[in-house]
Design a protein around this motif. Structure first.
Motif, PDB file in Angstrom:
ATOM      1  N   ILE A   1      -6.873   1.122  -1.153  1.00 55.39           N
ATOM      2  CA  ILE A   1      -5.967   1.999  -0.933  1.00 55.39           C
ATOM      3  C   ILE A   1      -5.005   2.205  -2.490  1.00 55.39           C
TER       4      ILE A   1
ATOM      5  N   ALA B   1       0.782  -1.138   0.550  1.00 57.16           N
ATOM      6  CA  ALA B   1       0.234  -0.223  -0.155  1.00 57.16           C
ATOM      7  C   ALA B   1       1.156   1.189   0.017  1.00 57.16           C
TER       8      ALA B   1
ATOM      9  N   CYS C   1      -5.497  -1.059  -6.621  1.00 53.84           N
ATOM     10  CA  CYS C   1      -5.938  -0.491  -5.844  1.00 53.84           C
ATOM     11  C   CYS C   1      -6.370  -1.776  -4.913  1.00 53.84           C
TER      12      CYS C   1
ATOM     13  N   TYR D   1      -0.446   3.396   6.664  1.00 57.15           N
ATOM     14  CA  TYR D   1      -2.113   2.609   7.205  1.00 57.15           C
ATOM     15  C   TYR D   1      -2.055   1.418   9.115  1.00 57.15           C
TER      16      TYR D   1
ATOM     17  N   LEU E   1      -7.435   1.546  10.173  1.00 58.58           N
ATOM     18  CA  LEU E   1      -7.583   0.821   8.542  1.00 58.58           C
ATOM     19  C   LEU E   1      -8.996   0.476   9.418  1.00 58.58           C
TER      20      LEU E   1
END
Length: 107
Positions: A30, A13, A38, A17, A22
């Protein structure tokens, strides 16, 4: 089969995060390190043993949140392997996976 490099890039990612961020929303997308792809994140709320929510990346549960966190990078452990991302991963929940041109599709 997809190359290991491609699978790794698909599932990195772009950003920082933490688990708590999350799980703050029921679903989020993401950006992946692979261009125009993504990661789809889903949260299931409830009272669970360690955390108050279960987190899923592309349908695979995060079993070991923040295995590594140095304040710049975070690594989350997963229960099993992830499939290659769909070329439509930023738009919908398509189940048509592919390997982005470097090999044959896996399903």
């Amino acid at each position: 089969m997809c190359s290991m490099r491609r699978l790794l890039l698909d599932h990195i990612a772009l950003g920082y995060y933490p688990y708590s961020e999350l799980t703050a929303a029921p679903t989020i997308k993401i950006p992946s390190a692979s261009v125009n792809l993504c990661l789809n994140i889903d949260t299931v709320s409830g009272t669970f043993s360690v955390h108050h929510a279960r987190l899923f990346v592309e349908g695979v549960e995060v079993s070991h949140p923040e295995v590594y966190n140095d304040g710049r990078y975070i690594v989350h452990g997963l229960r099993t392997f992830l499939q290659p991302l769909s070329r439509y991963s930023c738009f919908d929940r398509s189940h048509s996976y592919h390997c982005h041109g470097d090999s044959m599709p896996t399903r």
